[in-house]
Design an enzyme around this catalytic site. Structure first.
Site, short mmCIF file in Angstrom:
data_model
loop_
_atom_site.label_atom_id
_atom_site.label_comp_id
_atom_site.label_asym_id
_atom_site.label_seq_id
_atom_site.Cartn_x
_atom_site.Cartn_y
_atom_site.Cartn_z
N ARG A 100 0.94 -1.32 -0.14
CA ARG A 100 0.01 0.64 -0.17
C ARG A 100 0.98 1.66 0.14
O ARG A 100 0.48 2.64 -0.45
CB ARG A 100 -1.23 0.17 1.05
CG ARG A 100 -2.09 -1.27 1.04
CD ARG A 100 -3.47 -1.05 1.48
NE ARG A 100 -4.63 -2.51 0.62
CZ ARG A 100 -4.11 -3.32 1.68
NH1 ARG A 100 -3.81 -3.16 2.76
NH2 ARG A 100 -4.80 -4.49 1.49
N GLY A 101 2.30 1.22 0.59
CA GLY A 101 2.58 2.52 0.25
C GLY A 101 3.50 1.84 -1.25
O GLY A 101 4.49 3.34 -1.17
N GLU A 107 10.38 -4.56 -2.49
CA GLU A 107 9.97 -5.65 -1.75
C GLU A 107 10.34 -6.65 -1.96
O GLU A 107 11.37 -7.59 -1.08
CB GLU A 107 8.45 -5.12 -0.48
CG GLU A 107 9.10 -3.87 0.08
CD GLU A 107 7.78 -3.09 0.44
OE1 GLU A 107 6.37 -3.97 -0.09
OE2 GLU A 107 7.73 -2.30 1.09
O1 DER Z 1 3.40 -0.85 1.66
C1 DER Z 1 4.59 -1.78 1.76
O2 DER Z 1 4.30 -2.89 1.50
C2 DER Z 1 4.47 -1.39 3.89
O3 DER Z 1 5.24 -2.07 3.61
C3 DER Z 1 3.32 -1.77 3.74
O4 DER Z 1 3.39 -3.16 4.11
C4 DER Z 1 3.02 -1.83 5.37
O5 DER Z 1 3.31 -0.30 5.65
P1 DER Z 1 2.88 0.68 6.91
O6 DER Z 1 3.85 0.14 7.67
O7 DER Z 1 3.17 2.03 7.00
O8 DER Z 1 1.44 0.38 7.54
#
Ligand code: DER
Length: 234
Positions: A100-101, A107
Site C-alpha cells: 500500500r506504500g 520489497e
Molecule cells: O507498502 C508496503 O509494502 C508497506 O511495507 C506496508 O505493507 C506496511 O506499511 P505500514 O507499516 O506503513 O503500515
C-alpha cells in the site's frame, strides 16, 4: 498506546534478531521506519557493527543514508541474512498483503532473497483472509495501456465483486513506483479463494509486473497489541 507506539514496539523487537555482520533487507513504510531508525541508533552506539543494508525503496535508501547505515544491493548480495518489513494484512497462515506504500516489487525481490523475513505489525493488520480488511490488493502494472490490464484484473476476480482502480498520487496524477510503473488496486468484497491460484492467474496477465500478496514468505511475524507482543513463527 497509539498505533505508532505499537508499530515501534514490534519494530524494536524485530531488531533484536539483528546480529553484527548481517546483510539486512530494510523495509518500507511507517512500521519499518522504526526498525531502520533503531538499526541506525545501535550502529551509532557501537552496539551493532559491520551491517550492510539492502533498501526496498528509494525512500528507505534515503533514510538509511541519513542514518549512516552502509548500503548495497542485490547484485552484490544475492542472499541476505534477514529482512524486516511491515505489512498491510496478515492472515492466519502468515500470508501477507503488502504494497500500500507502492514498494511491493523491490520489497518482494529483497524479501524473497532472505534466509529470514521478519514481519512487524500492530494488531490492526491481522485479518481472517487476505483482502478481508476491505483495503486493496496492489498490483504493479506497466503504464502502457494500463486500462486494458486493469480490466483483465477486474474480470479475474469478478466473482468476488472486484473493482480495479488506478492508484493516483496527491495531485490526482497516476502514482508512479520507484520502477516507473503504475499501481492498480484491486478491491474485493469477499475471499478470493485459493491464494496461489489467484497469484498465478494475476502473474499470467501480460502487462502485470508483480502483486502485493506475499505468500509463504514470512518466517516470523511480530504482532504488537494492547496486551503485549505475540511472535508467530512459520
Ligand atoms: O507498502 C508496503 O509494502 C508497506 O511495507 C506496508 O505493507 C506496511 O506499511 P505500514 O507499516 O506503513 O503500515
Amino acid at each position: 498506546l497509539s498505533q505508532d507506539d505499537l508499530k515501534k514496539i514490534a519494530a524494536y523487537k524485530a531488531v533484536e534478531f539483528v546480529e553484527s555482520g548481517m546483510v539486512l533487507g530494510l523495509g518500507t513504510g511507517s512500521t519499518a521506519k522504526h526498525a531502520v531508525d533503531r538499526i541506525g541508533e545501535l550502529l551509532r552506539q557501537g552496539k551493532l557493527n559491520n551491517i550492510v543494508g539492502i533498501p526496498t525503496s528509494i525512500e528507505t535508501r534515503e533514510r538509511a543514508i541519513s542514518l549512516g547505515i552502509p548500503l548495497s544491493d542485490l547484485d552484490n548480495h544475492p542472499t541476505l541474512d534477514l529482512a524486516i518489513d511491515g505489512a498491510d494484512e496478515v492472515d492466519p497462515y502468515l500470508n501477507l498483503i503488502k504494497g500500500r506504500g507502492g514498494s511491493l516489487l523491490r520489497e518482494k525481490m529483497v524479501e524473497g532473497a532472505c534466509k529470514k523475513f521478519v514481519v512487524i505489525v500492530d494488531e490492526s493488520k491481522l485479518v481472517k483472509y487476505l483482502g478481508g480488511s476491505g483495503l486493496a490488493l496492489p498490483v504493479e502494472v506497466v503504464p502502457f495501456c494500463w486500462k486494458f490490464t486493469a480490466n483483465k484484473l477486474q474480470k479475474l476476480f469478478e466473482s468476488s465483486g472486484c473493482v480495479a482502480k488506478l492508484r493516483n498520487d496527491r495531485k490526482g496524477q497516476p502514482f508512479v513506483t520507484d520502477n516507473g510503473n503504475y499501481i492498480v488496486d484491486l478491491y474485493v468484497k469477499k475471499d478470493i479463494g485459493d491464494l496461489q491460484v489467484a497469484s498465478d492467474a494475476i502473474l499470467r496477465i501480460t502487462g502485470v509486473i508483480e502483486h502485493g500478496m506475499f505468500l509463504d514468505m514470512a518466517t516470523t511475524v511480530i504482532i504488537a497489541g494492547e496486551l503485549g507482543i505475540t511472535i508467530k513463527n512459520k
